[in-house]
Scaffold this motif. Structure first.
Motif, PDB file in Angstrom:
ATOM      1  N   UNK A 116      -4.748   3.240   6.067  1.00  0.00           N
ATOM      2  CA  UNK A 116      -3.617   4.054   6.522  1.00  0.00           C
ATOM      3  C   UNK A 116      -3.030   4.933   5.422  1.00  0.00           C
ATOM      4  N   UNK A 117      -3.408   4.674   4.173  1.00  0.00           N
ATOM      5  CA  UNK A 117      -2.907   5.494   3.065  1.00  0.00           C
ATOM      6  C   UNK A 117      -3.562   6.877   3.115  1.00  0.00           C
ATOM      7  N   UNK A 118      -2.763   7.933   3.131  1.00  0.00           N
ATOM      8  CA  UNK A 118      -3.277   9.305   3.166  1.00  0.00           C
ATOM      9  C   UNK A 118      -3.876   9.665   1.820  1.00  0.00           C
ATOM     10  N   UNK A 119      -5.061  10.271   1.825  1.00  0.00           N
ATOM     11  CA  UNK A 119      -5.687  10.762   0.602  1.00  0.00           C
ATOM     12  C   UNK A 119      -5.462  12.263   0.482  1.00  0.00           C
ATOM     13  N   UNK A 120      -4.785  12.668  -0.584  1.00  0.00           N
ATOM     14  CA  UNK A 120      -4.588  14.086  -0.889  1.00  0.00           C
ATOM     15  C   UNK A 120      -5.277  14.371  -2.216  1.00  0.00           C
ATOM     16  N   UNK A 121      -5.977  15.497  -2.312  1.00  0.00           N
ATOM     17  CA  UNK A 121      -6.732  15.798  -3.526  1.00  0.00           C
ATOM     18  C   UNK A 121      -6.328  17.149  -4.097  1.00  0.00           C
ATOM     19  N   UNK A 122      -6.532  17.300  -5.409  1.00  0.00           N
ATOM     20  CA  UNK A 122      -6.220  18.558  -6.087  1.00  0.00           C
ATOM     21  C   UNK A 122      -7.265  18.807  -7.160  1.00  0.00           C
ATOM     22  N   UNK A 123      -7.825  20.023  -7.197  1.00  0.00           N
ATOM     23  CA  UNK A 123      -8.852  20.384  -8.169  1.00  0.00           C
ATOM     24  C   UNK A 123      -8.221  21.021  -9.406  1.00  0.00           C
TER      25      UNK A 123
ATOM     26  N   UNK B 284       0.826  -1.214   0.000  1.00  0.00           N
ATOM     27  CA  UNK B 284       0.000   0.000   0.000  1.00  0.00           C
ATOM     28  C   UNK B 284       0.861   1.266   0.000  1.00  0.00           C
ATOM     29  N   UNK B 285       0.410   2.265  -0.740  1.00  0.00           N
ATOM     30  CA  UNK B 285       1.134   3.532  -0.804  1.00  0.00           C
ATOM     31  C   UNK B 285       0.959   4.311   0.497  1.00  0.00           C
ATOM     32  N   UNK B 286       1.950   5.115   0.831  1.00  0.00           N
ATOM     33  CA  UNK B 286       1.828   5.994   1.995  1.00  0.00           C
ATOM     34  C   UNK B 286       0.811   7.100   1.718  1.00  0.00           C
ATOM     35  N   UNK B 287       0.697   7.486   0.435  1.00  0.00           N
ATOM     36  CA  UNK B 287      -0.197   8.575   0.054  1.00  0.00           C
ATOM     37  C   UNK B 287      -0.753   8.330  -1.335  1.00  0.00           C
ATOM     38  N   UNK B 288      -2.006   8.675  -1.549  1.00  0.00           N
ATOM     39  CA  UNK B 288      -2.627   8.668  -2.869  1.00  0.00           C
ATOM     40  C   UNK B 288      -2.996  10.106  -3.207  1.00  0.00           C
ATOM     41  N   UNK B 289      -2.423  10.616  -4.283  1.00  0.00           N
ATOM     42  CA  UNK B 289      -2.699  11.985  -4.732  1.00  0.00           C
ATOM     43  C   UNK B 289      -3.692  11.902  -5.887  1.00  0.00           C
ATOM     44  N   UNK B 290      -4.887  12.422  -5.655  1.00  0.00           N
ATOM     45  CA  UNK B 290      -6.012  12.223  -6.562  1.00  0.00           C
ATOM     46  C   UNK B 290      -6.523  13.555  -7.103  1.00  0.00           C
ATOM     47  N   UNK B 291      -6.667  13.644  -8.434  1.00  0.00           N
ATOM     48  CA  UNK B 291      -7.171  14.849  -9.072  1.00  0.00           C
ATOM     49  C   UNK B 291      -8.651  14.742  -9.429  1.00  0.00           C
TER      50      UNK B 291
ATOM     51  N   UNK C 138       0.704  13.738  -9.511  1.00  0.00           N
ATOM     52  CA  UNK C 138      -0.561  13.065  -9.223  1.00  0.00           C
ATOM     53  C   UNK C 138      -0.373  11.570  -9.438  1.00  0.00           C
ATOM     54  N   UNK C 139      -1.165  10.783  -8.729  1.00  0.00           N
ATOM     55  CA  UNK C 139      -1.123   9.329  -8.909  1.00  0.00           C
ATOM     56  C   UNK C 139      -2.318   8.824  -9.714  1.00  0.00           C
ATOM     57  N   UNK C 140      -3.440   9.479  -9.560  1.00  0.00           N
ATOM     58  CA  UNK C 140      -4.660   9.115 -10.272  1.00  0.00           C
ATOM     59  C   UNK C 140      -5.499  10.367 -10.416  1.00  0.00           C
ATOM     60  N   UNK C 141      -6.406  10.369 -11.389  1.00  0.00           N
ATOM     61  CA  UNK C 141      -7.266  11.530 -11.543  1.00  0.00           C
ATOM     62  C   UNK C 141      -8.563  11.167 -12.247  1.00  0.00           C
ATOM     63  N   UNK C 142      -9.625  11.858 -11.871  1.00  0.00           N
ATOM     64  CA  UNK C 142     -10.846  11.859 -12.649  1.00  0.00           C
ATOM     65  C   UNK C 142     -10.629  12.864 -13.770  1.00  0.00           C
ATOM     66  N   UNK C 143     -11.013  12.487 -14.990  1.00  0.00           N
ATOM     67  CA  UNK C 143     -10.671  13.317 -16.140  1.00  0.00           C
ATOM     68  C   UNK C 143     -11.582  12.936 -17.299  1.00  0.00           C
TER      69      UNK C 143
END
Length: 349
Positions: free
Chosen positions: A62-69, A28-35, A85-90
């Motif tokens: 335990x993986x932190x969720x960080x988001x960006x608009x 598991x990743x420490x953080x997921x950066x999601x757009x 970013x690691x993943x994004x809605x697009x």
């Protein structure tokens, strides 16, 4: 298949290792950066990341969720390919562009999120495509999904724009809030826009619908929002991708089961990320234009790729096989007792 990939190739454009270096499952990743975008077409994202509902965060553990608009797809893709970013809605067209740019290596489409919810809205006196000649029409960003749709539609009606060798219609790419203000002040003649901006122009600025994009597709279905992931991230952290998809499935199911409550959550998200909530009438109209679904409608992507060529934003169609990987999504759907979705042959290279 992403869920099973422990080794594989990534291009340097992905910000990852070169093709000759294997990528191992790192847990598991420490953080997921999601757009995501602060649009109603991204309601599944807004519901999924809502702190009170916690659909995605709960699954991530335990993986932190960080988001960006983001305002539009090309900017989100730039962030994804740069590794921020690691993943994004697009939208689908920026997804195709990313796949093309990195020769099919850097991104994978792992789920759908929305179908419909895009319209060409114009000044009331414009009643035909020919009356668009000499007009200025807005889209969110060059190469974005609505931008390609407009340019391809104009080309099919023999109206040329800058990307197709003419200036019959001026296409202005601008942020959606600026489009709203410019239309209301008379500086724009219309826009091919996602929800809620089409509804805002209709209900709050006096626009009328010239084209509902659903009319241009079989069964009225076309992908507006999908969920994609960096291939390298999926290979390193398949458990995190599975968790993201489990949360996404839960969010979409709740969104469809509880639309009244979902509208409130979405409006709270829009207020937070776009600066203000929507009027109830705008929100109701916007929701009525969209179908929220896990299905990425993969079978539509070859036509979308062709449209990008017609629009003049890409030079040639690309073989999209390998773009789609719904393996982990279908596992999550089976676990939820929901029918699985089809990759339409785009899961095989």
């Amino acid at each position: 298949m992403i869920a099973a990939m422990a080794l594989g190739a990534c291009t340097r454009a992905d910000g990852g290792p070169s093709e000759d270096k294997p990528v191992a499952d790192a847990g598991p990743a420490a953080e997921l950066r999601l757009g995501f975008f602060p649009n109603v077409t991204h309601a599944a994202a807004l519901v999924g990341i809502d702190q009170e509902k916690g659909f995605v965060a709960k699954e991530l553990g335990a993986t932190k969720l960080s988001t960006q608009a983001f305002n539009a797809g090309p900017s989100a893709i730039e962030a994804l390919l740069s590794g921020s970013l690691d993943a994004t809605f697009v939208g689908p067209n920026p997804t195709i562009n990313a796949f093309t740019k990195t020769k099919g290596e850097a991104v994978r489409l792992i789920a759908g999120a929305a179908s419909g919810g895009a319209q060409l809205v114009v000044k009331p006196e414009i009643t035909s495509v020919e009356q668009l000649r000499g007009r200025t029409i807005a889209t969110p960003q060059l190469g974005g999904t609505q931008d390609v749709a407009l340019r391809a539609w104009l080309a099919e009606h023999k109206l040329k724009v800058d990307t197709t060798g003419g200036n019959d219609v001026k296409v202005l790419t601008t942020d959606n809030p600026q489009t709203f203000d410019a239309f209301r002040s008379g500086q724009l003649d219309g826009g091919w826009l996602p929800e809620p901006w089409a509804s805002r122009l209709v209900l709050e600025a006096g626009a009328k619908v010239l084209v509902d994009e659903r009319q241009l597709w079989p069964e009225g279905k076309f992908p507006t929002t999908v969920l994609i992931v960096r291939t390298e991230f999926a290979k390193k952290h398949p458990q995190t991708v599975k968790a993201l998809l489990s949360g996404h499935v839960a969010a979409v199911r709740w969104l469809n089961a509880e639309p009244a409550a979902a509208k409130k959550v979405v409006n709270t998200g829009l207020a937070k990320h776009a600066g203000k909530p929507l009027a109830d009438s705008v929100l109701d109209r916007a929701f009525s234009q969209i179908e929220f679904s896990f299905d990425p409608l993969a079978g539509r992507f070859p036509k979308l790729s062709k449209d990008a060529v017609t629009a003049g934003v890409t030079k040639q169609e690309i073989d999209l096989k390998g773009l789609v990987d719904v393996t982990a999504l279908n596992e999550a759907l089976k676990a939820a007792g929901v029918a699985t979705v089809d990759a339409s042959g785009l899961d095989k290279k």
